[in-house]
Enzyme design. Structure first.
Site, PDB file in Angstrom:
ATOM      1  N   TYR A  74      71.696 -47.462 -53.744  1.00 36.64           N
ATOM      2  CA  TYR A  74      70.841 -48.352 -53.012  1.00 36.64           C
ATOM      3  C   TYR A  74      70.265 -47.574 -51.614  1.00 36.64           C
ATOM      4  O   TYR A  74      71.211 -47.254 -51.055  1.00 36.64           O
ATOM      5  CB  TYR A  74      71.223 -49.654 -52.894  1.00 36.64           C
ATOM      6  CG  TYR A  74      71.562 -50.334 -54.098  1.00 36.64           C
ATOM      7  CD1 TYR A  74      70.677 -50.030 -55.113  1.00 36.64           C
ATOM      8  CD2 TYR A  74      72.056 -51.738 -54.080  1.00 36.64           C
ATOM      9  CE1 TYR A  74      71.071 -50.924 -56.274  1.00 36.64           C
ATOM     10  CE2 TYR A  74      72.448 -52.390 -55.410  1.00 36.64           C
ATOM     11  CZ  TYR A  74      71.783 -51.977 -56.317  1.00 36.64           C
ATOM     12  OH  TYR A  74      71.696 -52.859 -57.638  1.00 36.64           O
TER      13      TYR A  74
ATOM     14  N   SER B  37      67.830 -59.475 -60.977  1.00 36.32           N
ATOM     15  CA  SER B  37      66.345 -59.875 -60.994  1.00 36.32           C
ATOM     16  C   SER B  37      66.351 -61.287 -61.881  1.00 36.32           C
ATOM     17  O   SER B  37      65.352 -61.404 -63.019  1.00 36.32           O
ATOM     18  CB  SER B  37      65.644 -58.806 -61.978  1.00 36.32           C
ATOM     19  OG  SER B  37      64.141 -59.001 -61.705  1.00 36.32           O
ATOM     20  N   PRO B  38      67.019 -62.268 -61.459  1.00 34.82           N
ATOM     21  CA  PRO B  38      66.975 -63.524 -62.206  1.00 34.82           C
ATOM     22  C   PRO B  38      65.800 -64.058 -62.276  1.00 34.82           C
ATOM     23  O   PRO B  38      65.339 -65.194 -62.893  1.00 34.82           O
ATOM     24  CB  PRO B  38      68.045 -64.526 -61.490  1.00 34.82           C
ATOM     25  CG  PRO B  38      68.286 -63.812 -60.261  1.00 34.82           C
ATOM     26  CD  PRO B  38      67.824 -62.280 -60.266  1.00 34.82           C
ATOM     27  N   LEU B  39      64.664 -64.064 -61.211  1.00 36.29           N
ATOM     28  CA  LEU B  39      63.204 -64.653 -60.987  1.00 36.29           C
ATOM     29  C   LEU B  39      62.444 -64.017 -61.977  1.00 36.29           C
ATOM     30  O   LEU B  39      61.404 -64.253 -62.236  1.00 36.29           O
ATOM     31  CB  LEU B  39      62.750 -64.644 -59.742  1.00 36.29           C
ATOM     32  CG  LEU B  39      63.744 -65.454 -58.765  1.00 36.29           C
ATOM     33  CD1 LEU B  39      63.223 -65.625 -57.337  1.00 36.29           C
ATOM     34  CD2 LEU B  39      64.396 -66.811 -59.309  1.00 36.29           C
TER      35      LEU B  39
ATOM     36  N   VAL C  19      57.984 -63.456 -62.726  1.00 37.44           N
ATOM     37  CA  VAL C  19      57.156 -64.629 -62.393  1.00 37.44           C
ATOM     38  C   VAL C  19      56.242 -64.500 -61.167  1.00 37.44           C
ATOM     39  O   VAL C  19      55.168 -64.717 -61.246  1.00 37.44           O
ATOM     40  CB  VAL C  19      57.983 -65.815 -62.404  1.00 37.44           C
ATOM     41  CG1 VAL C  19      57.186 -67.144 -62.059  1.00 37.44           C
ATOM     42  CG2 VAL C  19      58.733 -66.173 -63.847  1.00 37.44           C
ATOM     43  N   PHE C  20      56.803 -64.085 -60.073  1.00 37.90           N
ATOM     44  CA  PHE C  20      56.087 -64.011 -58.812  1.00 37.90           C
ATOM     45  C   PHE C  20      55.476 -62.503 -58.815  1.00 37.90           C
ATOM     46  O   PHE C  20      55.049 -62.123 -57.637  1.00 37.90           O
ATOM     47  CB  PHE C  20      56.929 -64.498 -57.739  1.00 37.90           C
ATOM     48  CG  PHE C  20      57.575 -65.753 -57.992  1.00 37.90           C
ATOM     49  CD1 PHE C  20      56.497 -66.758 -57.833  1.00 37.90           C
ATOM     50  CD2 PHE C  20      58.915 -66.023 -58.255  1.00 37.90           C
ATOM     51  CE1 PHE C  20      57.115 -67.919 -57.854  1.00 37.90           C
ATOM     52  CE2 PHE C  20      59.309 -67.290 -58.144  1.00 37.90           C
ATOM     53  CZ  PHE C  20      58.502 -68.380 -58.270  1.00 37.90           C
TER      54      PHE C  20
ATOM     55  N   GLU D 150      54.055 -60.248 -61.240  1.00 34.97           N
ATOM     56  CA  GLU D 150      53.112 -60.094 -62.228  1.00 34.97           C
ATOM     57  C   GLU D 150      52.080 -61.081 -62.637  1.00 34.97           C
ATOM     58  O   GLU D 150      52.499 -62.209 -62.636  1.00 34.97           O
ATOM     59  CB  GLU D 150      53.623 -59.671 -63.590  1.00 34.97           C
ATOM     60  CG  GLU D 150      54.382 -58.074 -63.111  1.00 34.97           C
ATOM     61  CD  GLU D 150      55.224 -57.401 -64.689  1.00 34.97           C
ATOM     62  OE1 GLU D 150      54.716 -58.024 -65.623  1.00 34.97           O
ATOM     63  OE2 GLU D 150      55.973 -56.655 -64.542  1.00 34.97           O
TER      64      GLU D 150
END
Length: 290
Positions: free
Chosen positions: A48, A203-205, A208-209, A211
């Site tokens: 990272y 990347s649990p979301l 959705v926000f 693409e």
């Protein structure tokens, strides 16, 4: 030991060069905020920030008013990136010989300014990884008290079984979200439940926000309806959907915004009704279940 990890894990990938480039003082504030909200587990990887984010977090934690036993640190090794901090790498590759794994853990200890790592993961599977050599490294690190537990990330059930045949595997961090549902059906979560391996979801979301496509459009439409019904935000619904799974998945959130961190914690108290859970699955897949 599972209960020592917070159910919501704070991912630190975007705290440094790969994201928000938070100052030391800002990172101290985020650490304090997370702990105050009940998020005590912080997720890292050596790569990272082009191998700089662990060190920046270590500097911040040294200045935070929190004792080491109040938090848990997860980090990963094995991906060798090209970059200015790894000039010897001519191609992105994976490395899992014993000396490398042990050295990577010891480097993480120095950079994070800690005496031990709570959970040390192999970041991605390599076709050339040898379970005996990995087991020797994991066993040595645990015997020396440098890591509390050992695990993997992005491993299939057969790859996990290969490592488990020689040394215990405590956790597996995989992609899992409403736009990446494959782990529900390909045996990954079944395998982890069967063998008491802690699942973590990066990347649990999902997308959705990020693409705009037919899948995310269907999800937004359904999320808007359910957000009104439950009086919560869309991201809380996305997390609640993952949290309902019986494998006890630990979402690794990526946000650095204090209000969204607090909202993620509150998602633990949102109990989706059964049919609403399937409404979201159907919206993701674009067809009814078989």
């Amino acid at each position: 030991m599972e209960h020592s990890f917070s159910r919501i894990i704070q991912g630190c990938m975007t705290w440094g060069q790969w994201g928000k480039q938070l100052s030391t003082e800002e990172q101290v504030a985020r650490i304090d905020h997370c702990v105050s909200q009940g998020i005590t587990t912080f997720d890292h990887a050596d790569i990272y920030g082009d191998y700089t984010t662990e060190e920046e977090f270590g500097h911040a934690f040294a200045k935070a008013s929190i004792s080491r036993d109040q938090i848990q640190l997860i980090t990963k090794c094995g991906i060798q990136y090209q970059g200015e901090n790894r000039p010897e790498n001519t191609i992105k590759h994976y490395q899992y010989d014993k000396a490398y794994v042990v050295g990577a853990a010891e480097r993480a200890l120095r950079l994070l300014q800690t005496d031990y790592i709570d959970l040390f993961l192999l970041h991605r599977p390599s076709p050339l990884m040898h379970p005996d050599e990995i087991a020797e490294a994991a066993d040595q690190l645990q015997t020396q008290g440098k890591i509390k537990a050992f695990g993997v990330s992005n491993f299939t059930p057969s790859q996990t079984e290969l490592i488990r045949s020689k040394t215990p595997v405590y956790g597996n961090q995989i992609e899992c979200s409403l736009t990446a549902t494959q782990s529900l059906f390909d045996g990954q979560l079944d395998y982890m439940m069967t063998h008491s391996i802690m699942p973590m979801a990066w990347s649990p979301l999902g997308a959705v926000f990020q693409e705009e496509n037919p899948q995310t459009q269907r999800l937004h439409e359904k999320l808007e309806t359910l957000a009104s019904k439950y009086q919560v935000s869309k991201d809380q619904l996305l997390l609640a959907w993952i949290l309902k799974h019986p494998a006890r998945i630990h979402p690794v959130i990526g946000t650095t915004q204090p209000e969204r961190i607090a909202a993620a914690v509150q998602a633990q108290h949102l109990e989706l009704e059964l049919q609403d859970w399937f409404e979201l699955l159907v919206a993701s897949q674009g067809h009814k279940v078989p």
